[in-house]
Design a protein around this motif. Structure first.
Motif, PDB file in Angstrom:
ATOM      1  N   THR A  63      10.231 -36.732 -23.219  1.00  0.00           N
ATOM      2  CA  THR A  63      11.569 -36.916 -23.778  1.00  0.00           C
ATOM      3  C   THR A  63      12.610 -37.069 -22.683  1.00  0.00           C
ATOM      4  OG1 THR A  63      10.947 -35.564 -25.701  1.00  0.00           O
ATOM      5  CG2 THR A  63      13.296 -35.978 -25.354  1.00  0.00           C
ATOM      6  N   ALA A  64      12.537 -36.206 -21.664  1.00  0.00           N
ATOM      7  CA  ALA A  64      13.505 -36.281 -20.562  1.00  0.00           C
ATOM      8  C   ALA A  64      13.400 -37.604 -19.826  1.00  0.00           C
ATOM      9  CB  ALA A  64      13.279 -35.120 -19.588  1.00  0.00           C
ATOM     10  N   SER A  65      12.182 -38.108 -19.641  1.00  0.00           N
ATOM     11  CA  SER A  65      11.990 -39.341 -18.874  1.00  0.00           C
ATOM     12  C   SER A  65      12.462 -40.573 -19.634  1.00  0.00           C
ATOM     13  CB  SER A  65      10.509 -39.501 -18.509  1.00  0.00           C
ATOM     14  OG  SER A  65       9.720 -39.694 -19.669  1.00  0.00           O
TER      15      SER A  65
ATOM     16  N   LEU B  97      17.991 -35.948 -20.320  1.00  0.00           N
ATOM     17  CA  LEU B  97      17.927 -34.490 -20.332  1.00  0.00           C
ATOM     18  C   LEU B  97      18.526 -33.847 -21.584  1.00  0.00           C
ATOM     19  CD1 LEU B  97      17.055 -32.018 -18.713  1.00  0.00           C
ATOM     20  CD2 LEU B  97      19.303 -32.030 -17.606  1.00  0.00           C
TER      21      LEU B  97
ATOM     22  N   ALA C 133      15.966 -33.692 -24.257  1.00  0.00           N
ATOM     23  CA  ALA C 133      14.876 -32.804 -23.854  1.00  0.00           C
ATOM     24  C   ALA C 133      15.265 -31.337 -24.010  1.00  0.00           C
ATOM     25  CB  ALA C 133      14.475 -33.088 -22.398  1.00  0.00           C
TER      26      ALA C 133
END
Length: 345
Positions: A105-107, A111, A114
């Motif tokens: 999710t962060a990638s 952030l 995420a």
């Protein structure tokens, strides 16, 4: 033939874009599984009240367990004396997120998303578990639900199998073999749906056909979530594709939560393990917090930049290609292993 070629091109883009982050997530899942013993989980989730529910959520949120893997664990917890509230809280929070899905999710989405995912998993699990404890009778556990399917849970990964001497082998085996075998079908389904949405829906579908109507948009996403069986990592490419098709960030977040949290398999399993009334409360808790968080995201202006989405999905590199090949081989091995077990029982 051209449409088929375009579809597989979209699928390849999604597959390679997720590959590096999935491999990193599976590795960290193995690390967590090495340090977490199922005896510890069972020990802290017995009894009634606030504390067992809180412990169930705190254990479930980071636990690297897919939507199918949570079923035998929840069954074991009930059979070992865990209350309905704690079992329900575990059932609510665990499938929504995990260390692997947080990394993906962060990638791909940034952030903020995420961070929001585990927070919503915690809030929905806590509120749902407490409501179940208050309004549902604590009847004895039924052994009717059997351990089935391909589970990537921590049960069966304790005891002599874990030692510092064989830590690397355990971590790699758990993350890249055992967990991959459990999640491979769901991952492929999520990527296939993402590629299909990217193929058939126009770029401005959300704005042109839903008219930025939050009710219609959220209702459409919830309807998509129930029949679609995806794990927390597999929900990410679908959510990203919804953003590409003009859906709001809140609707994308709604799918990240509801997709792995309230699909039909999960609902049916919860009914068997904790009862119809408790299952209804659990589904309501997930849906409520998914909608609330989606509305808040839209109101506060949290978003994903088009540049980030295009870089995540469309950009290519040698690393993504190599990771895509590795992930493909691991998925292929997992599917062959599942097929072999099915026809040689």
């Amino acid at each position: 033939m051209v449409l088929i070629a375009q579809y597989f091109s979209h699928f390849q883009q999604v597959f390679c874009a997720m590959a590096p982050w999935l491999l990193a997530g599976y590795f960290l899942a193995g690390v967590i599984a090495f340090f977490l013993r199922v005896e510890t989980v069972k020990k802290h989730l017995g009894g009634k009240g606030f504390l067992p529910v809180l412990k169930a959520v705190l254990i479930g949120v980071p636990l690297p367990v897919c939507s199918c893997g949570v079923i035998p664990i929840a069954t074991a917890l009930r059979n070992e004396g865990a209350g309905k509230g704690a079992t329900g809280a575990f059932f609510i929070s665990t499938p929504q997120t995990g260390i692997d899905s947080i990394i993906v999710t962060a990638s791909m989405m940034g952030l903020p998303f995420a961070v929001i995912r585990p927070v919503v998993a915690l809030l929905s699990g806590l509120s749902g578990g407490l409501l179940i404890s208050k309004f549902c009778s604590s009847s004895p556990a039924s052994a009717a639900v059997e351990k089935k399917g391909h589970c990537c849970c921590c049960s069966g990964s304790s005891g002599n199998e874990k030692s510092w001497k064989n830590a690397p082998a355990f971590i790699l085996s758990y993350g890249f073999l055992r967990m991959m075998k459990s999640t491979a079908p769901s991952l492929l389904q999520g990527m296939a749906v993402a590629a299909l949405i990217q193929q058939i829906l126009p770029a401005d579908f959300g704005q042109a056909y839903l008219k930025s109507n939050t009710f219609l948009e959220f209702a459409a996403v919830l309807l998509l979530s129930v029949p679609l069986y995806v794990c927390s990592s597999a929900s990410v490419p679908v959510a990203v594709t919804l953003l590409l098709k003009g859906f709001s960030p809140g609707a994308a977040l709604l799918f990240l939560i509801a997709g792995p949290g309230i699909h039909s398999v999960s609902i049916t399993s919860m009914r068997q393990i904790i009862g119809t009334k408790a299952a209804a409360i659990a589904v309501g808790a997930v849906a409520f917090w998914a909608i609330v968080s989606g509305v808040l995201v839209n109101l506060t202006g949290v978003s994903v930049s088009a540049v980030q989405i295009n870089n995540a999905v469309n950009s290519s590199s040698a690393m993504k290609t190599v990771c895509g090949i590795i992930l493909f081989l691991l998925v292929l091995r997992a599917l062959i292993a599942r097929w072999w077990e099915k026809y040689n029982r």
